[in-house]
Scaffold this motif. Structure first.
Motif, PDB file in Angstrom:
ATOM      1  N   LEU A 207       6.101   0.951  34.408  1.00 32.82           N
ATOM      2  CA  LEU A 207       5.013   0.800  33.449  1.00 32.82           C
ATOM      3  C   LEU A 207       5.517   0.914  32.013  1.00 32.82           C
ATOM      4  O   LEU A 207       5.050   0.195  31.120  1.00 32.82           O
ATOM      5  N   ALA A 208       6.470   1.809  31.795  1.00 32.43           N
ATOM      6  CA  ALA A 208       7.003   1.991  30.443  1.00 32.43           C
ATOM      7  C   ALA A 208       7.705   0.733  29.952  1.00 32.43           C
ATOM      8  O   ALA A 208       7.479   0.268  28.827  1.00 32.43           O
ATOM      9  N   LEU A 209       8.548   0.146  30.792  1.00 32.61           N
ATOM     10  CA  LEU A 209       9.278  -1.057  30.387  1.00 32.61           C
ATOM     11  C   LEU A 209       8.357  -2.264  30.276  1.00 32.61           C
ATOM     12  O   LEU A 209       8.575  -3.142  29.437  1.00 32.61           O
ATOM     13  N   GLU A 210       7.323  -2.316  31.109  1.00 29.81           N
ATOM     14  CA  GLU A 210       6.355  -3.413  31.001  1.00 29.81           C
ATOM     15  C   GLU A 210       5.606  -3.365  29.667  1.00 29.81           C
ATOM     16  O   GLU A 210       5.241  -4.402  29.108  1.00 29.81           O
ATOM     17  N   ALA A 211       5.376  -2.163  29.150  1.00 30.30           N
ATOM     18  CA  ALA A 211       4.622  -2.004  27.904  1.00 30.30           C
ATOM     19  C   ALA A 211       5.509  -2.119  26.664  1.00 30.30           C
ATOM     20  O   ALA A 211       5.029  -2.486  25.592  1.00 30.30           O
ATOM     21  N   ALA A 212       6.802  -1.813  26.802  1.00 31.60           N
ATOM     22  CA  ALA A 212       7.683  -1.648  25.651  1.00 31.60           C
ATOM     23  C   ALA A 212       8.311  -2.953  25.173  1.00 31.60           C
ATOM     24  O   ALA A 212       8.392  -3.942  25.909  1.00 31.60           O
ATOM     25  N   HIS A 213       8.773  -2.920  23.922  1.00 28.19           N
ATOM     26  CA  HIS A 213       9.595  -4.001  23.381  1.00 28.19           C
ATOM     27  C   HIS A 213      11.065  -3.782  23.745  1.00 28.19           C
ATOM     28  O   HIS A 213      11.756  -4.711  24.146  1.00 28.19           O
ATOM     29  N   ARG A 214      11.524  -2.547  23.566  1.00 28.24           N
ATOM     30  CA  ARG A 214      12.909  -2.207  23.888  1.00 28.24           C
ATOM     31  C   ARG A 214      12.951  -0.907  24.667  1.00 28.24           C
ATOM     32  O   ARG A 214      11.996  -0.117  24.628  1.00 28.24           O
ATOM     33  N   GLY A 215      14.068  -0.694  25.362  1.00 29.67           N
ATOM     34  CA  GLY A 215      14.197   0.532  26.140  1.00 29.67           C
ATOM     35  C   GLY A 215      15.593   1.123  26.058  1.00 29.67           C
ATOM     36  O   GLY A 215      16.569   0.430  25.754  1.00 29.67           O
ATOM     37  N   TYR A 216      15.647   2.426  26.307  1.00 29.73           N
ATOM     38  CA  TYR A 216      16.904   3.152  26.452  1.00 29.73           C
ATOM     39  C   TYR A 216      16.844   3.904  27.774  1.00 29.73           C
ATOM     40  O   TYR A 216      15.796   4.480  28.108  1.00 29.73           O
ATOM     41  N   VAL A 217      17.941   3.908  28.511  1.00 29.39           N
ATOM     42  CA  VAL A 217      18.056   4.712  29.730  1.00 29.39           C
ATOM     43  C   VAL A 217      18.911   5.926  29.414  1.00 29.39           C
ATOM     44  O   VAL A 217      20.010   5.806  28.853  1.00 29.39           O
ATOM     45  N   MET A 218      18.383   7.102  29.750  1.00 31.86           N
ATOM     46  CA  MET A 218      19.108   8.345  29.507  1.00 31.86           C
ATOM     47  C   MET A 218      19.444   9.001  30.844  1.00 31.86           C
ATOM     48  O   MET A 218      18.601   9.079  31.749  1.00 31.86           O
ATOM     49  N   ASP A 219      20.695   9.441  30.977  1.00 32.97           N
ATOM     50  CA  ASP A 219      21.148  10.074  32.213  1.00 32.97           C
ATOM     51  C   ASP A 219      22.118  11.193  31.856  1.00 32.97           C
ATOM     52  O   ASP A 219      23.114  10.962  31.157  1.00 32.97           O
ATOM     53  N   SER A 220      21.802  12.406  32.297  1.00 32.14           N
ATOM     54  CA  SER A 220      22.673  13.568  32.091  1.00 32.14           C
ATOM     55  C   SER A 220      23.073  13.743  30.628  1.00 32.14           C
ATOM     56  O   SER A 220      24.232  14.022  30.312  1.00 32.14           O
ATOM     57  N   GLY A 221      22.081  13.560  29.717  1.00 30.23           N
ATOM     58  CA  GLY A 221      22.315  13.815  28.312  1.00 30.23           C
ATOM     59  C   GLY A 221      22.935  12.675  27.535  1.00 30.23           C
ATOM     60  O   GLY A 221      23.230  12.827  26.352  1.00 30.23           O
ATOM     61  N   LEU A 222      23.147  11.530  28.180  1.00 28.59           N
ATOM     62  CA  LEU A 222      23.749  10.377  27.527  1.00 28.59           C
ATOM     63  C   LEU A 222      22.856   9.153  27.651  1.00 28.59           C
ATOM     64  O   LEU A 222      22.136   9.004  28.647  1.00 28.59           O
ATOM     65  N   VAL A 223      22.895   8.277  26.659  1.00 29.89           N
ATOM     66  CA  VAL A 223      22.256   6.966  26.786  1.00 29.89           C
ATOM     67  C   VAL A 223      23.239   6.060  27.514  1.00 29.89           C
ATOM     68  O   VAL A 223      24.347   5.815  27.036  1.00 29.89           O
ATOM     69  N   THR A 224      22.843   5.585  28.679  1.00 25.95           N
ATOM     70  CA  THR A 224      23.742   4.785  29.516  1.00 25.95           C
ATOM     71  C   THR A 224      23.451   3.302  29.451  1.00 25.95           C
ATOM     72  O   THR A 224      24.255   2.488  29.916  1.00 25.95           O
ATOM     73  N   MET A 225      22.294   2.940  28.881  1.00 24.53           N
ATOM     74  CA  MET A 225      21.932   1.528  28.785  1.00 24.53           C
ATOM     75  C   MET A 225      20.823   1.381  27.753  1.00 24.53           C
ATOM     76  O   MET A 225      20.000   2.282  27.583  1.00 24.53           O
ATOM     77  N   SER A 226      20.807   0.253  27.065  1.00 21.37           N
ATOM     78  CA  SER A 226      19.711  -0.046  26.156  1.00 21.37           C
ATOM     79  C   SER A 226      19.573  -1.547  26.039  1.00 21.37           C
ATOM     80  O   SER A 226      20.501  -2.300  26.356  1.00 21.37           O
ATOM     81  N   GLY A 227      18.387  -1.988  25.607  1.00 22.41           N
ATOM     82  CA  GLY A 227      18.204  -3.422  25.451  1.00 22.41           C
ATOM     83  C   GLY A 227      16.748  -3.816  25.452  1.00 22.41           C
ATOM     84  O   GLY A 227      15.847  -2.969  25.375  1.00 22.41           O
ATOM     85  N   ASN A 228      16.518  -5.125  25.529  1.00 25.02           N
ATOM     86  CA  ASN A 228      15.179  -5.674  25.626  1.00 25.02           C
ATOM     87  C   ASN A 228      14.507  -5.154  26.890  1.00 25.02           C
ATOM     88  O   ASN A 228      15.100  -5.188  27.973  1.00 25.02           O
ATOM     89  N   ALA A 229      13.274  -4.674  26.756  1.00 26.60           N
ATOM     90  CA  ALA A 229      12.606  -4.024  27.889  1.00 26.60           C
ATOM     91  C   ALA A 229      12.417  -4.972  29.076  1.00 26.60           C
ATOM     92  O   ALA A 229      12.585  -4.575  30.229  1.00 26.60           O
ATOM     93  N   LYS A 230      12.072  -6.228  28.799  1.00 26.57           N
ATOM     94  CA  LYS A 230      11.850  -7.179  29.897  1.00 26.57           C
ATOM     95  C   LYS A 230      13.151  -7.466  30.627  1.00 26.57           C
ATOM     96  O   LYS A 230      13.176  -7.600  31.857  1.00 26.57           O
ATOM     97  N   ASP A 231      14.252  -7.553  29.873  1.00 27.54           N
ATOM     98  CA  ASP A 231      15.555  -7.759  30.513  1.00 27.54           C
ATOM     99  C   ASP A 231      15.911  -6.563  31.392  1.00 27.54           C
ATOM    100  O   ASP A 231      16.464  -6.729  32.490  1.00 27.54           O
ATOM    101  N   MET A 232      15.598  -5.376  30.905  1.00 26.32           N
ATOM    102  CA  MET A 232      15.920  -4.167  31.673  1.00 26.32           C
ATOM    103  C   MET A 232      15.106  -4.104  32.964  1.00 26.32           C
ATOM    104  O   MET A 232      15.596  -3.624  33.995  1.00 26.32           O
ATOM    105  N   LEU A 233      13.866  -4.595  32.915  1.00 20.61           N
ATOM    106  CA  LEU A 233      13.035  -4.628  34.132  1.00 20.61           C
ATOM    107  C   LEU A 233      13.706  -5.430  35.237  1.00 20.61           C
ATOM    108  O   LEU A 233      13.551  -5.129  36.421  1.00 20.61           O
TER     109      LEU A 233
END
Length: 246
Positions: A207-233
């Protein structure tokens, strides 16, 4: 590094590290939010998402914070939360944090405590009552007697009463029924469509990525991925880790 030159930059986080004693909760992350964007920060429980929001808003307990935090071009690391509200930065915390012994109407007035434009405050209360009709029906009811979903609506409306330039939302769907989760995200999309800039922390990655323009993935205190939300979906790694697919 985050691009500092982009026009319309609202929030810029660079090299953020947060440590509680010997525990490193955030390990050096960069992120940015630009004017009018809805940006989401997703990840598993314990990834450091809420700690990141608390570092931005100056609401962390005693801990070591390193890196730079810039809001509207000014450094805000070390600012008190009440000063940030005066700069039109508002947060809806995890767990909602409504004033339980105040009515819905009184909670909304508290959201506007930095304002003195009484007619405009009244107009804004009517505006958000139109977005949240459940609140209007119960305007005199004590906030502590509301359901979790109703309290989430109230917390969002209260934050919006401050006319935020940047709205931070921390796990708005947590603990809510599926029907209420859909309603909350409908409102988030509505608020974003009005041009209000939003940084959304959320475990419901789909739901978050469907609503967002861009996204960041956070894992164990680090950003491991970022980009256009639709691409990330559609990214197989995101689908396998956070969407139950792949």
């Amino acid at each position: 590094m985050v691009d500092n030159t982009k026009a319309g930059n609202i929030l810029r986080v660079e090299g953020l590290k947060v440590a509680y004693g010997g525990i490193k909760a955030v390990k050096g992350i960069d992120l940015e939010v630009n004017k009018g964007e809805l940006v989401t920060l997703i990840g598993a429980n314990g990834a450091g998402k809420t700690t990141t929001l608390k570092a931005i808003t100056g609401t962390l307990p005693n801990c070591k914070v390193e890196g730079s935090l810039h809001y509207l071009g000014s450094a805000i690391k070390g600012n008190h939360s009440f000063d940030l509200v005066k700069k039109n930065l508002a947060m809806v915390p995890e767990g909602r944090g409504v004033f339980t012994r105040m009515s819905i109407h009184e909670n909304l007035l508290m959201g506007a405590y930095i304002r003195d434009d009484k007619a405009a405050i009244a107009a804004d209360i009517d505006k958000w009552f139109s977005v949240f009709p459940r609140l209007k029906e119960r305007s005199a009811q004590m906030a502590g007697t509301l359901s979790g979903g109703e309290q989430q609506m109230l917390a969002m409306a209260r934050a919006l009463m401050s006319h935020p330039t940047l709205l931070l939302l921390d796990e708005p769907s947590m603990g809510l029924s599926p029907i209420m989760v859909e309603k909350i995200f409908e409102v988030i999309r509505n608020v974003s469509a009005q041009g209000i800039t939003i940084l959304l922390v959320e475990q419901n990655a789909k739901l978050a990525l469907e609503a967002a323009h861009r996204g960041y993935v956070m894992d164990s205190g680090l950003v491991t991925m970022s980009g256009n939300a639709k691409d990330m979906l559609n990214d197989p790694k995101v689908q396998a880790a956070y969407l139950g697919e792949g």
